[in-house]
Design an enzyme around this catalytic site. Sequence first.
Site, PDB file in Angstrom:
ATOM      1  CB  SER A  45      96.958   6.220 -15.848  1.00 47.11           C
ATOM      2  OG  SER A  45      97.408   4.900 -15.655  1.00 47.11           O
ATOM      3  CG  HIS A  46     100.623   4.859 -13.138  1.00 46.73           C
ATOM      4  ND1 HIS A  46      99.351   4.489 -13.515  1.00 46.73           N
ATOM      5  CD2 HIS A  46     100.587   5.013 -11.802  1.00 46.73           C
ATOM      6  CE1 HIS A  46      98.591   4.409 -12.432  1.00 46.73           C
ATOM      7  NE2 HIS A  46      99.311   4.718 -11.376  1.00 46.73           N
ATOM      8  NE  ARG A  50      99.816   8.538 -11.603  1.00 49.45           N
ATOM      9  CZ  ARG A  50      98.797   8.332 -10.789  1.00 49.45           C
ATOM     10  NH1 ARG A  50      98.786   8.828  -9.574  1.00 49.45           N
ATOM     11  NH2 ARG A  50      97.762   7.623 -11.195  1.00 49.45           N
ATOM     12  CB  ALA A 122     102.937   1.189 -13.499  1.00 51.74           C
ATOM     13  CB  THR A 159      93.123   2.210  -6.901  1.00 51.83           C
ATOM     14  OG1 THR A 159      94.341   2.873  -6.547  1.00 51.83           O
ATOM     15  CG2 THR A 159      92.016   3.236  -7.026  1.00 51.83           C
ATOM     16  CD  GLU A 187      93.067   5.425 -17.940  1.00 52.47           C
ATOM     17  OE1 GLU A 187      92.230   6.108 -18.560  1.00 52.47           O
ATOM     18  OE2 GLU A 187      94.192   5.159 -18.372  1.00 52.47           O
ATOM     19  CG  HIS A 228      81.639 -11.269  -4.899  1.00 48.47           C
ATOM     20  ND1 HIS A 228      80.854 -11.270  -6.031  1.00 48.47           N
ATOM     21  CD2 HIS A 228      82.164 -12.512  -4.809  1.00 48.47           C
ATOM     22  CE1 HIS A 228      80.883 -12.458  -6.588  1.00 48.47           C
ATOM     23  NE2 HIS A 228      81.675 -13.235  -5.870  1.00 48.47           N
ATOM     24  NE  ARG A 303      95.762  -6.792 -25.608  1.00 51.29           N
ATOM     25  CZ  ARG A 303      96.253  -6.211 -24.510  1.00 51.29           C
ATOM     26  NH1 ARG A 303      97.295  -6.716 -23.883  1.00 51.29           N
ATOM     27  NH2 ARG A 303      95.660  -5.135 -24.016  1.00 51.29           N
ATOM     28  N   PRO A 305      98.351 -10.465 -21.584  1.00 49.83           N
ATOM     29  CG  PRO A 305      98.262 -10.840 -19.278  1.00 49.83           C
ATOM     30  CD  PRO A 305      97.974 -11.484 -20.594  1.00 49.83           C
ATOM     31  NE  ARG A 308      98.052  -1.266 -23.578  1.00 48.60           N
ATOM     32  CZ  ARG A 308      98.889  -0.347 -23.132  1.00 48.60           C
ATOM     33  NH1 ARG A 308      99.315   0.612 -23.916  1.00 48.60           N
ATOM     34  NH2 ARG A 308      99.326  -0.367 -21.870  1.00 48.60           N
ATOM     35  NE  ARG A 309     103.196  -3.395 -19.439  1.00 46.77           N
ATOM     36  CZ  ARG A 309     104.419  -3.838 -19.191  1.00 46.77           C
ATOM     37  NH1 ARG A 309     105.462  -3.068 -19.418  1.00 46.77           N
ATOM     38  NH2 ARG A 309     104.617  -5.070 -18.718  1.00 46.77           N
TER      39      ARG A 309
HETATM   40  P1  NDP Z   1      94.325  -1.786 -17.225  1.00 47.69           P
HETATM   41  O1  NDP Z   1      92.930  -2.199 -16.957  1.00 47.69           O
HETATM   42  O2  NDP Z   1      94.552  -0.755 -18.253  1.00 47.69           O
HETATM   43  O3  NDP Z   1      95.237  -3.041 -17.673  1.00 47.69           O
HETATM   44  C1  NDP Z   1      95.555  -4.024 -16.797  1.00 47.69           C
HETATM   45  C2  NDP Z   1      96.326  -5.193 -17.350  1.00 47.69           C
HETATM   46  O4  NDP Z   1      95.462  -5.953 -18.213  1.00 47.69           O
HETATM   47  C3  NDP Z   1      97.558  -4.871 -18.170  1.00 47.69           C
HETATM   48  O5  NDP Z   1      98.536  -5.838 -17.841  1.00 47.69           O
HETATM   49  C4  NDP Z   1      97.039  -4.999 -19.597  1.00 47.69           C
HETATM   50  O6  NDP Z   1      98.051  -5.285 -20.543  1.00 47.69           O
HETATM   51  C5  NDP Z   1      96.087  -6.145 -19.476  1.00 47.69           C
HETATM   52  N1  NDP Z   1      95.048  -6.137 -20.489  1.00 47.69           N
HETATM   53  C6  NDP Z   1      94.244  -5.114 -20.853  1.00 47.69           C
HETATM   54  N2  NDP Z   1      93.400  -5.503 -21.834  1.00 47.69           N
HETATM   55  C7  NDP Z   1      93.691  -6.795 -22.096  1.00 47.69           C
HETATM   56  C8  NDP Z   1      93.173  -7.757 -23.009  1.00 47.69           C
HETATM   57  N3  NDP Z   1      92.185  -7.474 -23.867  1.00 47.69           N
HETATM   58  N4  NDP Z   1      93.710  -8.994 -23.014  1.00 47.69           N
HETATM   59  C9  NDP Z   1      94.717  -9.324 -22.177  1.00 47.69           C
HETATM   60  N5  NDP Z   1      95.244  -8.438 -21.285  1.00 47.69           N
HETATM   61  C10 NDP Z   1      94.736  -7.204 -21.243  1.00 47.69           C
HETATM   62  O7  NDP Z   1      95.017  -1.338 -15.843  1.00 47.69           O
HETATM   63  P2  NDP Z   1      94.506  -0.457 -14.618  1.00 47.69           P
HETATM   64  O8  NDP Z   1      93.867   0.801 -15.078  1.00 47.69           O
HETATM   65  O9  NDP Z   1      93.756  -1.304 -13.675  1.00 47.69           O
HETATM   66  O10 NDP Z   1      95.952  -0.098 -13.965  1.00 47.69           O
HETATM   67  C11 NDP Z   1      96.885   0.666 -14.708  1.00 47.69           C
HETATM   68  C12 NDP Z   1      98.158   0.851 -13.918  1.00 47.69           C
HETATM   69  O11 NDP Z   1      97.922   1.609 -12.763  1.00 47.69           O
HETATM   70  C13 NDP Z   1      98.845  -0.430 -13.443  1.00 47.69           C
HETATM   71  O12 NDP Z   1     100.152  -0.416 -13.975  1.00 47.69           O
HETATM   72  C14 NDP Z   1      98.888  -0.312 -11.926  1.00 47.69           C
HETATM   73  O13 NDP Z   1     100.077  -0.800 -11.304  1.00 47.69           O
HETATM   74  C15 NDP Z   1      98.795   1.181 -11.740  1.00 47.69           C
HETATM   75  N6  NDP Z   1      98.235   1.523 -10.423  1.00 47.69           N
HETATM   76  C16 NDP Z   1      99.091   1.935  -9.443  1.00 47.69           C
HETATM   77  C17 NDP Z   1      98.599   2.252  -8.194  1.00 47.69           C
HETATM   78  C18 NDP Z   1      99.509   2.650  -7.087  1.00 47.69           C
HETATM   79  O14 NDP Z   1      99.046   2.850  -5.974  1.00 47.69           O
HETATM   80  N7  NDP Z   1     100.788   2.776  -7.295  1.00 47.69           N
HETATM   81  C19 NDP Z   1      97.172   2.175  -7.893  1.00 47.69           C
HETATM   82  C20 NDP Z   1      96.383   1.664  -8.991  1.00 47.69           C
HETATM   83  C21 NDP Z   1      96.906   1.362 -10.215  1.00 47.69           C
HETATM   84  P3  NDP Z   1      98.528  -4.114 -21.570  1.00 47.69           P
HETATM   85  O15 NDP Z   1      99.255  -3.118 -20.706  1.00 47.69           O
HETATM   86  O16 NDP Z   1      99.418  -4.793 -22.568  1.00 47.69           O
HETATM   87  O17 NDP Z   1      97.293  -3.545 -22.188  1.00 47.69           O
HETATM   88  O1  PYC Z   2      96.048   5.463 -10.292  1.00 50.76           O
HETATM   89  O2  PYC Z   2      94.833   4.584  -8.660  1.00 50.76           O
HETATM   90  C1  PYC Z   2      95.860   5.161  -9.087  1.00 50.76           C
HETATM   91  C2  PYC Z   2      96.939   5.475  -8.137  1.00 50.76           C
HETATM   92  C3  PYC Z   2      96.812   5.665  -6.789  1.00 50.76           C
HETATM   93  C4  PYC Z   2      98.083   5.930  -6.312  1.00 50.76           C
HETATM   94  C5  PYC Z   2      98.919   5.875  -7.385  1.00 50.76           C
HETATM   95  N1  PYC Z   2      98.201   5.584  -8.490  1.00 50.76           N
END
Ligand code: NDP
Ligand code: PYC
Length: 343
Positions: A45-46, A50, A122, A159, A187, A228, A303, A305, A308-309
């Site tokens: 997603s990033h 993008r 991200a 977000t 996503e 909330h 695990r 966070p 996986r990455r």
């Molecule tokens: P996810 O829900 O996919 O994952 C979030 C975090 O949770 C990661 O660190 C992930 O680690 C961890 N995680 C996931 N599953 C588990 C598990 N079972 N046990 C332990 N840890 C877990 O992320 P989002 O969809 O909420 O966000 C994805 C990306 O989008 C982020 O990098 C965020 O910065 C970016 N984003 C950027 C925005 C912007 O404005 N620039 C706006 C919104 C989001 P792992 O990666 O190892 O799975």
């Molecule tokens: O994935 O929510 C998102 C997002 C917003 C701006 C950049 N990423």
Amino acid sequence: MSQTLSIPALQARVEAILMRAGMNDQQSSALARVITAGERDGCKSHGIYRIEGSLRTLKAGKVRGDARPEILPSVSRGIVRVDARGGFSNPAFEIGLPLLAERARDLGLAALVVNDCTHFAALWPEVEAVTDRGLAALVMCPSYASVAPAGGKSPLLGTNPIAFGWPRPGRPPYVFDFATSVVARGEIELHRRAGRALPEGWAIDDAGQPTTDPAAALAGAMLPFGGHKGSAIGTMIELLAGVMIGDLTSPEVLDVLGTTTLAPMHGELILALSPAAFAAGREGDPFARAERLFEAIKGQGARLPSERRFAARARALSDGVTLTDAEAKQLDRLLAHGLDAVD
Ligand code: NDP
Ligand code: PYC
């Protein structure tokens, strides 16, 4: 046909696309690093998805591809402020990082404020840049109004991602990084493109009714994670990384940008903390104590966070990343036609 590329080859290709579109060396190299890191770490997603949005934002005149960020004179030793000058956030972060780390080591805690930056990335690359310097990090930013507050029905909060990192000497850091909505908006868009329904509980439509249709979700509102609780954390980010740093909140970003189809411009807040300084004079080494906590978490079969990455990163560094035929063709198109390839 799918195509496998080494990480340096992918980064060079992304950088060439961004320069072809008119970005200067500083903007294009910082962006290429963060976009390539997204692909490398399995964060689709990033990743390269993008690029097109960044070019559309550039073409619309909503971001400056020629910006040279500047560190502003300090008002307080604990606050390093960088003016992104209307460019992307990542080059601004990169020039502020050395001074942030120096001040955090010196004072125990320091903040890097980035103002007037377009942000699509991200947050974990920035968190890891701080933990690489032996410091803990807390990073956050708004985005644009797309999330209904808990109990509400229409988009107001962003977000708003929040990320934290703890340095682990000799190992990859402990890092989490997530949107304060159930998932990142990227996503939802990826589900729409793939013609897949959303899981329940991610979004509501423009009438405030639950929906699993990605298009209806994009036209309606996303939901905060944890009801909330996510709503309150999202609001805190609006306050700290919007209002407090004198930059735009997510509803203000949407007013200025007028669309959610371009990358948003706002500010970003990066806190760096020295565990050694905070724990000084107290019993126990903070890094050793943290390791015991991580072992206990893993001891239950959970695990950490970012594991996986980091596993995806190790695979990509040895085997490269495989792009689908559509992704490879899209990169070719963007390289051949520059800004003419986007609306
Ligand atoms: P996810 O829900 O996919 O994952 C979030 C975090 O949770 C990661 O660190 C992930 O680690 C961890 N995680 C996931 N599953 C588990 C598990 N079972 N046990 C332990 N840890 C877990 O992320 P989002 O969809 O909420 O966000 C994805 C990306 O989008 C982020 O990098 C965020 O910065 C970016 N984003 C950027 C925005 C912007 O404005 N620039 C706006 C919104 C989001 P792992 O990666 O190892 O799975
Ligand atoms: O994935 O929510 C998102 C997002 C917003 C701006 C950049 N990423």
